[in-house]
Design an enzyme around this catalytic site. Structure first.
Site, PDB file in Angstrom:
ATOM      1  N   ARG A   1      35.635  55.660  32.717  1.00 25.22           N
ATOM      2  CA  ARG A   1      35.367  54.288  32.287  1.00 25.22           C
ATOM      3  C   ARG A   1      35.815  54.181  30.825  1.00 25.22           C
ATOM      4  NH1 ARG A   1      35.096  53.162  36.952  1.00 25.22           N
ATOM      5  NH2 ARG A   1      33.327  52.271  38.071  1.00 25.22           N
TER       6      ARG A   1
ATOM      7  N   GLU B   1      38.301  45.043  30.498  1.00 30.07           N
ATOM      8  CA  GLU B   1      39.264  44.915  31.600  1.00 30.07           C
ATOM      9  C   GLU B   1      39.223  43.503  32.144  1.00 30.07           C
ATOM     10  OE1 GLU B   1      38.634  48.040  34.477  1.00 30.07           O
ATOM     11  OE2 GLU B   1      38.794  49.583  32.953  1.00 30.07           O
TER      12      GLU B   1
ATOM     13  N   HIS C   1      43.495  50.002  36.230  1.00 27.74           N
ATOM     14  CA  HIS C   1      42.315  50.485  36.972  1.00 27.74           C
ATOM     15  C   HIS C   1      42.615  50.591  38.477  1.00 27.74           C
ATOM     16  CE1 HIS C   1      37.648  50.788  36.838  1.00 27.74           C
ATOM     17  NE2 HIS C   1      38.140  51.499  37.846  1.00 27.74           N
TER      18      HIS C   1
HETATM   19  C1  DGY Z   1      35.029  53.196  41.271  1.00 27.45           C
HETATM   20  O1  DGY Z   1      34.948  53.420  42.485  1.00 27.45           O
HETATM   21  O2  DGY Z   1      34.073  53.268  40.512  1.00 27.45           O
HETATM   22  C2  DGY Z   1      36.374  52.801  40.768  1.00 27.45           C
HETATM   23  O3  DGY Z   1      36.418  52.786  39.388  1.00 27.45           O
HETATM   24  C3  DGY Z   1      36.802  51.469  41.348  1.00 27.45           C
HETATM   25  O4  DGY Z   1      35.968  50.494  40.927  1.00 27.45           O
END
Ligand code: DGY
Length: 328
Positions: free
Chosen positions: A238, A267, A286
């Site tokens: 993240r 984002e 992402h």
């Molecule tokens: C997750 O599965 O957490 C990925 O980042 C997609 O949102």
């Protein structure tokens, strides 16, 4: 009467129909300025919610969800929710670990390859008609095979990355994690070490920790200064796990060689971000788990999770189960 669920992420027809067999579905194409009133009205009625990591429901909004029994997300990450708050209300948060490990590890490896071999920068050069002569040393990349990969967060995805790196690219694996991972140590000869040592001795550093109060901002100016000047930083967890301004500075000043990022503090990333000006930054929108096959598996898993949790079965994929047990 079927229980009401609020759906705020598009689903393929088969899963949408399956959901409708179990629930009365109140469907929204997301949560935004245009649908706020209707969305919050539906939230007040919902016994279950099904969404993804892109839409964050604040605690104030969730307070309005007075009938809520289960939250299910089409993601492994659950940082969009306050797990403690939901646990205090005895609401399980269901997520989709497992099904996305291999795809996400593929994405991380793509970032490793693209940054090391300057693939995106050189592809742009060709497409823009700037390829005028044989590529010389100023545009050479660096090898991946045989190098040292440091993985911060040796969970399921970290391990899938270690498999590719060790078995496919003969890389030496080192890792930092809350606890040791004997399987990674045995299968991929991964060495366990603290984060500072890992940063100082890795050619590639890949962050794969979940975003929590402990990991927020864990990699900043001090940590980038510890890294080797020719090392490459990869973030697939993240954006908030790192201090993005410190990373930008480290890239601008060539304190590190390059970065490959699939996640950002904000984002979608604004085109004004200095990251967009940097040739030594490879930026993905992402897409860790974003393949047709894997997103379908995640949706199936999240729908199953919702059905099971609504019937009281929390035996699989409950992200705040440990907190719920303390309360019950
Ligand atoms: C997750 O599965 O957490 C990925 O980042 C997609 O949102």
């Amino acid at each position: 009467m079927k229980p009401k669920v609020l759906l705020y992420k598009p689903l393929p027809n088969d899963e949408r129909q399956r959901l409708a067999r179990h629930f009365e579905v109140m469907a929204f194409d997301g949560f935004h300025g245009h649908n706020e009133d209707e969305f919050l009205a539906a939230l007040r009625e919902a016994e279950g919610i099904l969404g993804g990591s892109g839409i964050k429901l604040s605690t104030e909004q969730l307070e309005q969800a007075v009938n809520l029994k289960v939250a299910s997300t089409i993601s492994v990450g659950t940082d969009q929710y306050d797990l403690n708050y939901l646990a205090r209300r005895n609401i399980p948060v269901m997520h989709t670990p497992g099904v996305l490990n291999e795809t996400t590890a593929d994405t991380l490896f793509a970032l490793i390859m693209c940054t090391a071999r300057r693939a995106v920068e050189l592809s742009c050069m060709v497409k823009e008609g700037r390829w005028k002569q044989t590529v010389g040393p100023e545009l050479y990349g660096t090898d991946v095979h045989g190098k040292t990969l440091g993985i911060i967060g040796m969970g399921r995805i970290g391990q899938a990355l270690a498999k590719r790196a060790h078995l496919g690219f003969d890389m030496k694996i080192q890792y930092a994690n809350r606890r040791r991972n004997p399987q990674a140590e045995q299968t991929y000869q991964a060495s366990y070490m603290d984060i500072d040592n890992l940063l100082a001795s890795s050619d590639f550093v890949c962050v794969m920790t979940p975003l929590t109060a402990e990991t927020e901002g864990m990699i900043g100016a001090r940590e980038f200064a510890l890294m080797k000047t020719d090392s490459i930083f990869i973030n697939g967890s993240r954006g908030k796990v790192i201090d993005e301004s410190a990373l930008i500075k480290a890239l601008q000043t060539k304190q590190i060689r390059a970065a490959g990022l699939d996640v950002f503090q904000q984002e979608p990333l604004s085109a004004d971000s200095p990251l967009c000006q940097l040739d030594n930054a490879v930026l993905f929108p992402h897409i860790g788990s974003a393949t047709v096959e894997t997103r379908h598996k995640m949706i199936t898993c999240a729908v199953n999770n919702l059905i099971q949790a609504m019937s009281g079965d929390l035996s699989q994929n409950c992200a705040n189960g440990h907190l719920l047990k303390n309360i019950r």
